[in-house]
Design an enzyme around this catalytic site. Structure first.
Site, PDB file in Angstrom:
ATOM      1  N   ASP A  40       1.105  -1.108   0.093  1.00 19.33           N
ATOM      2  CA  ASP A  40      -0.235  -0.132   0.003  1.00 19.33           C
ATOM      3  C   ASP A  40       1.286   1.413  -0.056  1.00 19.33           C
ATOM      4  O   ASP A  40       1.890   1.443   0.988  1.00 19.33           O
ATOM      5  CB  ASP A  40      -1.593  -0.230   1.303  1.00 19.33           C
ATOM      6  CG  ASP A  40      -1.919   0.571   1.260  1.00 19.33           C
ATOM      7  OD1 ASP A  40      -2.749   1.526   0.349  1.00 19.33           O
ATOM      8  OD2 ASP A  40      -1.850   1.677   2.012  1.00 19.33           O
TER       9      ASP A  40
ATOM     10  N   GLU B 181       1.479  -0.112  -4.966  1.00 22.18           N
ATOM     11  CA  GLU B 181       1.552   1.740  -5.791  1.00 22.18           C
ATOM     12  C   GLU B 181       2.210   2.646  -5.626  1.00 22.18           C
ATOM     13  O   GLU B 181       2.911   2.742  -4.423  1.00 22.18           O
ATOM     14  CB  GLU B 181       0.017   2.181  -4.368  1.00 22.18           C
ATOM     15  CG  GLU B 181      -0.944   1.426  -4.977  1.00 22.18           C
ATOM     16  CD  GLU B 181      -2.263   1.898  -3.159  1.00 22.18           C
ATOM     17  OE1 GLU B 181      -3.376   2.406  -4.132  1.00 22.18           O
ATOM     18  OE2 GLU B 181      -2.304   2.899  -2.388  1.00 22.18           O
TER      19      GLU B 181
END
Ligand code: CA
Length: 673
Positions: free
Chosen positions: A356, A385
């Protein structure tokens, strides 16, 4: 977490805190970066708790503590410790102590003296088993947590990440709906149930995954997070889980009994084993970039200020949009991340990790993560990400950004390029993309097709998001049109195609996913899209109730044609290595775009039996307009794979080439040997 959504980590207060009242830390760091950066680190695997045949050992890393003690409790609820052990300062910033005997069944917390005061109790940062709501660490015998056959358990072997087909799911979404036919709704065990059928008789659960053909499930945060009160599970609380407390223990609400620290561990392993037995790998969504709490986090209570970045005035910097950001460039934080993922890989046989807000971490840490995981199991892969939610003190060139992925050879990043170009902007609901008739996205779709690698026919200056070929190889790109963030594909199509019929929207969904699954890179899909699940138009459903998030499995019956399309699309990709090239050179050599200048039309060939494919040429024609288009197909013996919203990996029919009509909003795929 999306870069614009900063609220999904908003923390709920967990009730029933057992913490003894103690002075709070200062909200601002009082220790300089210079001091923090120069602290000794420790990379040993024995941190916090070790149990030998005749002793129990405690080791806390806390280089600036003035004193450290361990409180040992007979139960998770005992109001006072049965024993308190003072630890002694040792090498590399650690404090150590031990007690005779194996303390299985007992619980413990650490406390450090800081600024002449004892801080609140904490289970530490390395608790591998915890009591309800993760307030106290538990001492259990891990050898008793393994399911039968665990010693020989193995995930699928994977030569390249591009061979994976990733299915992103939340435990509750997947099984909690009354139509799922699954007994252990919302639990790890849901994925262990064979022969589950929906109320209309279609396969659900793990059988559904097998039928669909995905290679890996990517489970949303499954470590112990804060926002669901594990002591009140009858309340049916829902949360995505992006508010970590204990990084190295499973979340209790996904177990059948969060009161017993062993149960969540056993049941998560049973889940992994069942998926592995079905030939499916397990990817964990990991959120090391921030913690749910600031001053009261386990990081702060074991080594104040050390694990976080701060602004010049000493306040927490906040690249996560959740109130803090961690400091992977500090050696002990890097050690923590690396050793934590290695622990999950070894103890739970996890096959991959999704980071993340990965760009909050530095590239060096991510490279070490990938390197050390590959040493455990070469099939493990890592992606994340490649962005942050806010600014960070970490210099741009050190961030694990999408744009820096070429400096991270074994890491992949999500392509927001293809995502937004296919369906329209992620946060502007009404915006359309290539698959829904908006012109101007053609070059960005081509960027997606070549996985953001350099290609002589792709003009990056016309890219919507990125203006240069940032990937050194297609193994660095994850292609998707939607995920847990933002609108589901179904909702996005409904909002951006007002007045359309469901049939038109499903045509667009098919085209959108055909682009994802035939592009170079690794395809990723959101659970339930294959049966056209929606979230009732909710953009950010991180804490929406089950009525929004749960997948209604009767949709599988209603949308059987769409499900079959996904299934064939996945089969096509898995059967044909041409869609799974591994080098930028191969892509540049084997992919040739045709000269079509109409808007919302792309035509290209994958040539030369690419990547060892049995097919000499695969022609993919994508028509995103709402009108049919005429193209000139070279004369030859073509087998039609996809046409007019239908697909069959083994062939739908044949064509001799020539003038060919491409139906509105559809993909046309033909191949020849
Ligand atoms: Ca929890």
């Amino acid at each position: 977490m999306n870069k614009t959504i900063a609220v999904i980590c908003a923390t709920a207060v967990v009730s029933g805190s057992l913490m003894i009242s103690a002075p709070s830390l200062s909200a601002k760091s009082t220790i300089s970066d210079k001091v923090l950066n120069s602290l000794p680190s420790y990379n040993g695997q024995d941190l916090e708790l070790q149990v030998s045949n005749n002793s129990t050992y405690f080791t806390l890393w806390s280089p600036l503590a003035q004193a450290v003690k361990v409180n040992i409790y007979d139960t998770n609820n005992a109001p006072t410790p049965s024993q308190v052990v003072e630890l002694t300062q040792s090498a590399n910033g650690t404090w150590r102590g031990s007690v005779p005997g194996q303390l299985y069944g007992k619980f413990y917390t650490f406390q450090i003296k800081h600024g002449s005061e004892w801080l609140s109790e904490t289970p530490g940062v390395w608790a591998k088993a915890v009591g309800v709501n993760g307030k106290r660490a538990a001492i259990i015998d891990f050898s008793k947590t393994n399911p039968r056959g665990w010693e020989s358990d193995k995930g699928p072997e994977l030569k390249n990440i591009t061979d994976a087909v990733i299915y992103e799911m939340h435990h509750r979404d997947f099984s909690v709906h009354p139509t799922s036919g699954i007994v252990n709704k919302g639990k790890f065990l849901a994925l262990t149930e064979d022969n589950a059928l929906s109320t209309l008789g279609d396969a659900t659960g793990i059988d559904h995954l097998k039928e669909l053909g995905v290679t890996h499930v990517h489970i949303l945060p499954s470590y112990d997070y804060n926002s669901v009160d594990e002591a009140n599970l009858t309340q049916n609380q829902y949360n995505w889980g992006y508010d970590p407390i204990n990084y190295n223990a499973p979340e209790g609400s996904y177990s059948t009994n969060p009161m017993d620290p062993s149960v969540r561990i056993k049941e998560m392993k049973q889940m992994v084993k069942a998926l592995h037995d079905a030939g499916i790998g397990v990817i964990m969504d990991v959120v090391y970039n921030h913690t749910g709490a600031n001053d009261d986090s386990n990081f702060s209570l074991t080594a104040p200020d050390y694990y976080y970045r701060h602004r010049p005035d000493g306040s927490y910097s906040d690249a996560s949009g959740c109130g803090n950001e961690t400091a992977s460039e500090r050696q002990q934080m890097q050690n923590f991340i690396v050793n934590s993922v290695k622990y999950w890989a070894k103890e739970y046989h996890i096959d991959g990790f999704r980071f993340d807000l990965m760009a909050i971490h530095d590239t060096e840490t991510m490279n070490r993560v990938a390197r050390e995981l590959k040493e455990i199991n070469p099939s493990i892969f890592v992606y994340g990400e490649g962005w942050t939610a806010g600014d960070s003190p970490l210099p741009l060139e050190r961030r694990a950004l999408k744009e820096n992925v070429s400096a991270m050879p074994e890491i992949a990043v999500f392509s927001d390029d293809i995502r937004d170009a296919v369906k329209g902007h992620y946060s502007n609901a009404a915006d359309r993309g290539f698959a829904t008739g908006k012109p101007g996205n053609e070059e960005t779709i081509k960027i997606g097709i070549v996985a953001s690698t350099a290609h002589p026919q792709v003009d990056y200056s016309k890219g919507n998001n990125s203006k240069f070929a940032y990937a050194a190889a297609p193994t660095q790109i994850i292609n998707y049109v939607s995920c847990h963030d933002d609108l589901t594909l179904t909702d996005k199509l409904a909002k951006s195609m007002p007045g359309s019929t469901e049939e038109q929207r499903q045509r667009a969904a098919k085209l959108a996913q055909t682009i994802v699954f035939t592009s170079q890179g690794t395809p990723f899909m959101f659970a339930g899209e294959e049966i056209f699940r929606d979230k009732k138009g909710v953009h950010n459903s991180y804490k929406s109730p089950d009525s929004i998030n749960a997948i209604d499995w009767t949709l599988k019956h209603k949308n059987a044609d769409l499900f079959n399309y996904y299934k064939e699309l996945i089969k096509l990709r898995k059967n044909h290595p041409a869609f799974r090239m591994t080098t930028a050179q191969d892509i540049a050599k084997n992919i040739k775009f045709d000269n079509v200048s109409e808007p919302n039309l792309i035509s290209y060939s994958i040539l030369n039996n690419a990547n060892g494919d049995e097919w000499k040429e695969i022609k993919v024609i994508l028509n995103g307009s709402e009108e049919s288009r005429m193209v000139k197909l070279p004369k030859g013996d073509w087998t039609i794979i996809a046409s007019d919203g239908n697909i069959n990996a083994a062939g739908l029919g044949s064509s001799k080439g020539g003038k060919t009509e491409i139906a509105p909003t559809s993909a046309y795929i033909v191949v020849r040997k």
